[in-house]
Structure formats: C-alpha cells, structure tokens
Design a protein around this motif. Sequence first.
Motif, PDB file in Angstrom:
ATOM      1  N   UNK A  56       0.837  -1.194   0.000  1.00 34.71           N
ATOM      2  CA  UNK A  56       0.000   0.000   0.000  1.00 34.71           C
ATOM      3  C   UNK A  56       0.880   1.254   0.000  1.00 34.71           C
ATOM      4  N   UNK A  57       0.393   2.298  -0.651  1.00 36.36           N
ATOM      5  CA  UNK A  57       1.111   3.576  -0.696  1.00 36.36           C
ATOM      6  C   UNK A  57       0.223   4.639  -0.066  1.00 36.36           C
ATOM      7  N   UNK A  58       0.805   5.372   0.865  1.00 38.33           N
ATOM      8  CA  UNK A  58       0.052   6.388   1.606  1.00 38.33           C
ATOM      9  C   UNK A  58       0.772   7.723   1.551  1.00 38.33           C
ATOM     10  N   UNK A  59       0.003   8.797   1.559  1.00 42.89           N
ATOM     11  CA  UNK A  59       0.533  10.149   1.739  1.00 42.89           C
ATOM     12  C   UNK A  59      -0.042  10.673   3.047  1.00 42.89           C
ATOM     13  N   UNK A 103       0.453  13.683  16.155  1.00 41.07           N
ATOM     14  CA  UNK A 103      -0.300  12.499  15.752  1.00 41.07           C
ATOM     15  C   UNK A 103       0.019  12.102  14.320  1.00 41.07           C
ATOM     16  N   UNK A 104       0.511  13.044  13.515  1.00 43.81           N
ATOM     17  CA  UNK A 104       0.925  12.700  12.157  1.00 43.81           C
ATOM     18  C   UNK A 104       2.095  11.741  12.159  1.00 43.81           C
ATOM     19  N   UNK A 105       3.054  11.971  13.042  1.00 41.07           N
ATOM     20  CA  UNK A 105       4.215  11.079  13.145  1.00 41.07           C
ATOM     21  C   UNK A 105       3.795   9.697  13.632  1.00 41.07           C
ATOM     22  N   UNK A 106       2.883   9.646  14.602  1.00 41.14           N
ATOM     23  CA  UNK A 106       2.403   8.353  15.078  1.00 41.14           C
ATOM     24  C   UNK A 106       1.634   7.631  13.976  1.00 41.14           C
ATOM     25  N   UNK A 107       0.876   8.365  13.184  1.00 38.49           N
ATOM     26  CA  UNK A 107       0.178   7.783  12.041  1.00 38.49           C
ATOM     27  C   UNK A 107       1.180   7.183  11.058  1.00 38.49           C
ATOM     28  N   UNK A 108       2.227   7.935  10.746  1.00 36.42           N
ATOM     29  CA  UNK A 108       3.266   7.446   9.850  1.00 36.42           C
ATOM     30  C   UNK A 108       3.944   6.209  10.420  1.00 36.42           C
ATOM     31  N   UNK A 109       4.236   6.234  11.705  1.00 35.78           N
ATOM     32  CA  UNK A 109       4.921   5.106  12.350  1.00 35.78           C
ATOM     33  C   UNK A 109       4.106   3.824  12.248  1.00 35.78           C
ATOM     34  N   UNK A 110       2.816   3.910  12.535  1.00 34.27           N
ATOM     35  CA  UNK A 110       1.968   2.718  12.521  1.00 34.27           C
ATOM     36  C   UNK A 110       1.789   2.186  11.101  1.00 34.27           C
ATOM     37  N   UNK A 111       1.597   3.081  10.140  1.00 36.35           N
ATOM     38  CA  UNK A 111       1.474   2.647   8.745  1.00 36.35           C
ATOM     39  C   UNK A 111       2.766   2.007   8.255  1.00 36.35           C
ATOM     40  N   UNK A 112       3.885   2.592   8.634  1.00 34.79           N
ATOM     41  CA  UNK A 112       5.182   2.056   8.241  1.00 34.79           C
ATOM     42  C   UNK A 112       5.403   0.675   8.824  1.00 34.79           C
ATOM     43  N   UNK A 113       5.101   0.527  10.100  1.00 35.02           N
ATOM     44  CA  UNK A 113       5.281  -0.763  10.773  1.00 35.02           C
ATOM     45  C   UNK A 113       4.408  -1.838  10.142  1.00 35.02           C
ATOM     46  N   UNK A 119      -3.988  10.888   3.779  1.00 32.10           N
ATOM     47  CA  UNK A 119      -4.368  11.395   5.092  1.00 32.10           C
ATOM     48  C   UNK A 119      -4.062  12.881   5.157  1.00 32.10           C
ATOM     49  N   UNK A 120      -5.133  13.671   5.131  1.00 34.33           N
ATOM     50  CA  UNK A 120      -5.031  15.129   5.185  1.00 34.33           C
ATOM     51  C   UNK A 120      -4.949  15.546   6.652  1.00 34.33           C
ATOM     52  N   UNK A 121      -3.739  15.458   7.178  1.00 26.68           N
ATOM     53  CA  UNK A 121      -3.507  15.573   8.619  1.00 26.68           C
ATOM     54  C   UNK A 121      -3.016  16.943   9.067  1.00 26.68           C
ATOM     55  N   UNK A 122      -2.194  17.599   8.262  1.00 29.48           N
ATOM     56  CA  UNK A 122      -1.549  18.841   8.700  1.00 29.48           C
ATOM     57  C   UNK A 122      -2.576  19.938   8.957  1.00 29.48           C
ATOM     58  N   UNK A 123      -2.212  20.875   9.821  1.00 26.28           N
ATOM     59  CA  UNK A 123      -3.125  21.968  10.101  1.00 26.28           C
ATOM     60  C   UNK A 123      -2.523  22.995  11.029  1.00 26.28           C
ATOM     61  N   UNK A 147      -8.702   5.191   0.343  1.00 21.49           N
ATOM     62  CA  UNK A 147      -9.382   5.906   1.428  1.00 21.49           C
ATOM     63  C   UNK A 147      -8.724   7.273   1.615  1.00 21.49           C
ATOM     64  N   UNK A 148      -9.566   8.282   1.786  1.00 18.73           N
ATOM     65  CA  UNK A 148      -9.095   9.643   2.064  1.00 18.73           C
ATOM     66  C   UNK A 148      -9.604  10.026   3.449  1.00 18.73           C
ATOM     67  N   UNK A 149      -8.687  10.368   4.324  1.00 16.76           N
ATOM     68  CA  UNK A 149      -9.036  10.710   5.699  1.00 16.76           C
ATOM     69  C   UNK A 149      -8.684  12.177   5.939  1.00 16.76           C
ATOM     70  N   UNK A 150      -9.678  12.967   6.322  1.00 17.74           N
ATOM     71  CA  UNK A 150      -9.455  14.390   6.580  1.00 17.74           C
ATOM     72  C   UNK A 150      -9.652  14.677   8.062  1.00 17.74           C
ATOM     73  N   UNK A 151      -8.676  15.367   8.645  1.00 16.04           N
ATOM     74  CA  UNK A 151      -8.734  15.665  10.070  1.00 16.04           C
ATOM     75  C   UNK A 151      -9.692  16.835  10.320  1.00 16.04           C
ATOM     76  N   UNK A 152     -10.815  16.521  10.911  1.00 18.44           N
ATOM     77  CA  UNK A 152     -11.755  17.528  11.374  1.00 18.44           C
ATOM     78  C   UNK A 152     -11.483  17.735  12.863  1.00 18.44           C
ATOM     79  N   UNK A 153     -12.506  18.067  13.631  1.00 19.84           N
ATOM     80  CA  UNK A 153     -12.314  18.307  15.062  1.00 19.84           C
ATOM     81  C   UNK A 153     -13.668  18.519  15.720  1.00 19.84           C
ATOM     82  N   UNK A 154     -13.726  18.267  17.034  1.00 18.07           N
ATOM     83  CA  UNK A 154     -14.922  18.636  17.773  1.00 18.07           C
ATOM     84  C   UNK A 154     -15.099  20.151  17.733  1.00 18.07           C
TER      85      UNK A 154
END
Length: 326
Positions: free
Chosen positions: A30-33, A41-51, A107-111, A153-160
Amino acid sequence: MSTEQKPLQSGFGFHTTAQEALAGRDLSGKIAIVTGGHGGIGLETTRVLSKAGATIIVGARNVKQAQQQVSQLSNVEVLQLDLSDPASIDAFAAGFLKSERQLDILINNAGVTAPPEIKDFRGYDTQLATNYLGHFQLTVRLWEALKKSGNARVVSLSSIGHMDGQVDLSDLNFNNRPYNTDISYGQSKTACSLFAIELDKRGKEHGIRAFAVHPGGILTGLTRHLSDEVLALWGVHRDAAGNFISPEGFKTVEEGAATTIFCAANSALEGKGGVYCEDSDIAELVPDDYTERRGVRGWAIDPALAASLWEQSEELLNIPHGTIPQ
C-alpha cells in the motif's frame, strides 16, 4: 451506497491506540501520503502505517527537519509541501503523479490552530486556507492516483471544534464579519468534514471512500500559537519545568492517532464512507444545540451544504467545475 452516521459498536473507544485500531492489518504494497506526517499524531500515524508495511510519503514544509524526525522509520519518503502555497501543492502532486504510482491512502492531517496571520497572501482566512483549502486542492490534484488504486481511502482531520463554527458560505474569509479565532478554526474543521461527505459521494463509484476524523484533545505542536491563558480555559497548565500538564479528557499521541488509522485501514469500514468518526468508530449524530464536546452536529455532515462548499472551493482555487465529476 451511503453509510449511516451511526456508531458501528466497533469495540474500540477513547483509550484505543493507533496500533490497536489497525487490528493487525498487513499494509504491504500500500502507498500512503500523510501531510504533516512528521510530528504529533501525524508522526504516530506514519509510524503505525510504516510498521504495517506501507510506503509513506510525508508532505512537510521543512524537509530536512521532517527527515530527521522519521529517520528511524522504514519505507518513508519526505517531499516538500506547503499547504498555504498553491504552487507548492501542485508541485508535490505533479511529482507523485510522475512516479505513476497508485495512491491507496491519503491522510489530510496537517493543520494550524490560531496562527498569528489572520489572512494569507490571497486574502483567504489562514485557518480555512491551510486546514481545508490546501487539502482540497491536493486531493483534486491526486485524483487520478486515487482512482488507480481502485480501493482508496481519504481521511481528513476535522475536530470537535466544528461545534464552534458553522461554514458561512456568504463570508468564508471574514470580509464582512468580525474575525474570531475560535469561529475561524471551527469553520475550517466543519469544512473538512463537509469535504469528506462530498468527496465520498463523488468518489465511491471509483472505489474512493472518504472519512472525517475527530482525533480528540491532544497537546501537540498544533497548540504552539495558543497562549497559556487560552490553554488554561481547557484546564491545561505548566509545571515548574514549563511542561504541559493536561487534565482528564485529553488523549496521548498514540490514542489521538487511533481514529485516523481506524478510518485509513481498519477492515470494519470496508465499503463504507462519507461519515464523521471519533474514538475509532463512526460518531453519533447529536442535536445542533448539544453542549457536550462529542458527536457530530448536523451542519458538519449536511450533503447540500457539502455540495455548495465544494463548488465555492473550486471557484476560490480556480479549479474548473467538474474536474472531479459528481
């Protein structure tokens, strides 16, 4: 087929970690951006996907710094990306498309939160431009790579924070109303949620499903522009060494990345999309006047509003209507 905005009873919860939310799935091939995938949380997301075996491309403004932060991870590339600069977004997307690779996960994570600049060089509200419009443009530019996947899958970071700011289509950039940082941030995060609703509608026939995510309250670099006075309103204080002390109700970084991973890779969402998620499950739809900071308000998943925002976003970014067909 549309997905109901109703919890799946996934078995996960507030304290689920990103590793647990993956549920052991193998992402080899799989290829992810991941935008901003080098911190918080972006780094943790990258870490888990990489692992899990995925190849990850991290989009970062400071490439050298980002490379240092992901240096211990496997299968991770870092490319320059400034979401506040349309030319940078186009260059990043063009570079990826030139590789002729498919894109399985975006994963549209930055903000940003409460930045010092109120408006960018175009006169656009900085929080809306960075958190939402930049990711809108990026996703549109990467459309063909997402289609190539056939199961993206496209994941966009929203918020409460969406509960604090509805989208005002008549004045997105605060030209005719007093500027308010909290309302601006809330509007940008409502926009991210609406984006997932309309993107899923347009993409599902091509195997592209979209999700909006509330990660939870986490103390990361995103809070760097907030004063101690503002943080104190959330019950956050510093100890004698200057470190943040957060009250009950905040998540760890590992917990904060969980819903992103759940939406990006968990098999429970196979064939589903167009929903707002929290605590590694689909969130409950709550009344608009609901005061607890959980669930999703109707204005953040309104399909008619989502379609109108999409069209206005195309105009703001000079993207021809129908570039991604309805």
